[in-house]
Design a protein around this motif. Structure first.
Motif, mmCIF file in Angstrom:
data_model
loop_
_atom_site.group_PDB
_atom_site.id
_atom_site.type_symbol
_atom_site.label_atom_id
_atom_site.label_comp_id
_atom_site.label_asym_id
_atom_site.label_seq_id
_atom_site.Cartn_x
_atom_site.Cartn_y
_atom_site.Cartn_z
ATOM 1 N N ASP A 16 0.845 -1.195 0.000
ATOM 2 C CA ASP A 16 0.000 0.000 0.000
ATOM 3 C C ASP A 16 0.888 1.255 0.000
ATOM 4 O O ASP A 16 1.784 1.384 -0.830
ATOM 5 N N VAL A 17 0.660 2.160 0.933
ATOM 6 C CA VAL A 17 1.377 3.433 0.940
ATOM 7 C C VAL A 17 2.524 3.393 1.943
ATOM 8 O O VAL A 17 2.408 2.787 3.014
ATOM 9 N N THR A 18 3.639 4.010 1.595
ATOM 10 C CA THR A 18 4.751 4.133 2.539
ATOM 11 C C THR A 18 5.481 5.449 2.307
ATOM 12 O O THR A 18 5.213 6.171 1.353
ATOM 13 N N TYR A 19 6.401 5.705 3.207
ATOM 14 C CA TYR A 19 7.190 6.945 3.177
ATOM 15 C C TYR A 19 8.663 6.598 3.054
ATOM 16 O O TYR A 19 9.141 5.631 3.659
ATOM 17 N N HIS A 20 9.390 7.383 2.274
ATOM 18 C CA HIS A 20 10.856 7.313 2.230
ATOM 19 C C HIS A 20 11.402 8.710 2.502
ATOM 20 O O HIS A 20 10.797 9.716 2.087
ATOM 21 N N GLY A 21 12.548 8.766 3.167
ATOM 22 C CA GLY A 21 13.166 10.057 3.428
ATOM 23 C C GLY A 21 14.586 9.898 3.918
ATOM 24 O O GLY A 21 15.068 8.778 4.141
ATOM 25 N N PRO A 22 15.288 10.993 4.084
ATOM 26 C CA PRO A 22 16.673 10.945 4.570
ATOM 27 C C PRO A 22 16.761 10.190 5.903
ATOM 28 O O PRO A 22 15.854 10.256 6.739
ATOM 29 N N GLY A 23 17.844 9.457 6.073
ATOM 30 C CA GLY A 23 18.028 8.668 7.282
ATOM 31 C C GLY A 23 17.427 7.280 7.192
ATOM 32 O O GLY A 23 17.592 6.466 8.099
ATOM 33 N N GLN A 24 16.735 7.005 6.094
ATOM 34 C CA GLN A 24 16.167 5.677 5.859
ATOM 35 C C GLN A 24 17.001 4.993 4.786
ATOM 36 O O GLN A 24 17.259 5.571 3.728
ATOM 37 N N LEU A 25 17.427 3.775 5.055
ATOM 38 C CA LEU A 25 18.218 3.020 4.073
ATOM 39 C C LEU A 25 17.264 2.231 3.179
ATOM 40 O O LEU A 25 16.579 1.316 3.636
ATOM 41 N N VAL A 26 17.234 2.609 1.918
ATOM 42 C CA VAL A 26 16.401 1.930 0.931
ATOM 43 C C VAL A 26 17.288 0.987 0.127
ATOM 44 O O VAL A 26 18.392 1.352 -0.289
ATOM 45 N N GLY A 27 16.806 -0.228 -0.061
ATOM 46 C CA GLY A 27 17.542 -1.205 -0.846
ATOM 47 C C GLY A 27 16.674 -1.769 -1.949
ATOM 48 O O GLY A 27 15.528 -2.175 -1.701
ATOM 49 N N TYR A 28 17.200 -1.768 -3.166
ATOM 50 C CA TYR A 28 16.492 -2.340 -4.301
ATOM 51 C C TYR A 28 17.277 -3.541 -4.815
ATOM 52 O O TYR A 28 18.217 -3.388 -5.597
#
Length: 219
Positions: free
Chosen positions: A78-90
């Motif tokens: 569903d919906v989520t948030y991404h922003g600085p300080g969050q480690l995103v991995g693809y």
């Protein structure tokens, strides 16, 4: 077998999304090894395949007027948030038809990262992601096309958790979010978190990481 790790730093979501698709095509064609992209995004709200918009607490225009980008994308969830300080991995990995197994492997990798910090995290059947108590530490949502995954996970390291209050995260009412920083009572160096994620992926997927930052490649 090896997997390539690319550190993209802080990258706007639209640019990262386009780059994911280019990398995905190369992995499908066999001209690139399995690849894990690690990065942070400026503040952005993304809505996956299950989203209807009902878990946005404000009209779409409000988000753009208040410093959030907003994208409807093809990942699960569903919906989520991404922003600085969050480690995103693809992780752009060949998974064939074993999508469920792949999701469990992603969760196991993040559980191992949390355990390395002394945090007892766990996955919840029926909901992709990793939890500590009743709060989500890491959101997971993937897409698979031509047998290769893209999109991935978002691990709250030093994330501003207040930004989650403008949505119903993952559409789960009554559940909270947390971060390594909140759980440990200190900021966690992002490079340290990246290293631990790479180590966990190597263990869970049984592959050797080859790191690339900019135009440099290191084993």
């Amino acid at each position: 077998m090896e997997f390539l790790v690319e550190d993209l730093g802080l990258l706007p979501y639209g640019e990262a999304w386009a780059y994911q698709k280019a990398v995905h095509r190369e992995v499908v064609e066999g001209s690139r090894p399995p690849t894990l992209l690690l990065l942070e995004h400026p503040r952005v709200i993304t809505l996956g395949r299950k989203a209807t918009g009902e878990n946005l607490l404000f009209p779409e225009g409000w988000y753009r007027e208040n410093g959030f980008e907003l994208y409807w994308v093809e990942r699960g969830g569903d919906v989520t948030y991404h922003g600085p300080g969050q480690l995103v991995g693809y992780p752009i990995f060949p998974v064939g038809r074993e999508v469920r197994r792949f999701l469990r492997q992603l969760e196991e990798a993040i559980v191992r990262v949390a355990a390395g910090y002394g945090i007892p995290a766990y996955p919840t059947p029926g909901y992709a992601g990793v939890w500590v108590g009743e709060e989500k530490l890491c959101a997971i949502g993937v897409a698979v096309k031509e047998g290769v995954s893209f999109h991935g996970f978002a691990l709250n390291v030093n994330t501003d958790l207040n930004d989650f209050t403008v949505i119903v995260p993952c559409g789960l009412k009554g559940k909270g979010v947390t971060s390594l920083e909140r759980l440990l009572g200190r900021r966690v160096p992002m490079e340290e978190a990246k290293d631990r994620v790479v180590q966990a992926f190597a263990q869970v997927f049984g592959m050797e990481p080859v790191r690339r930052k900019g135009h440099e490649t290191q084993v």
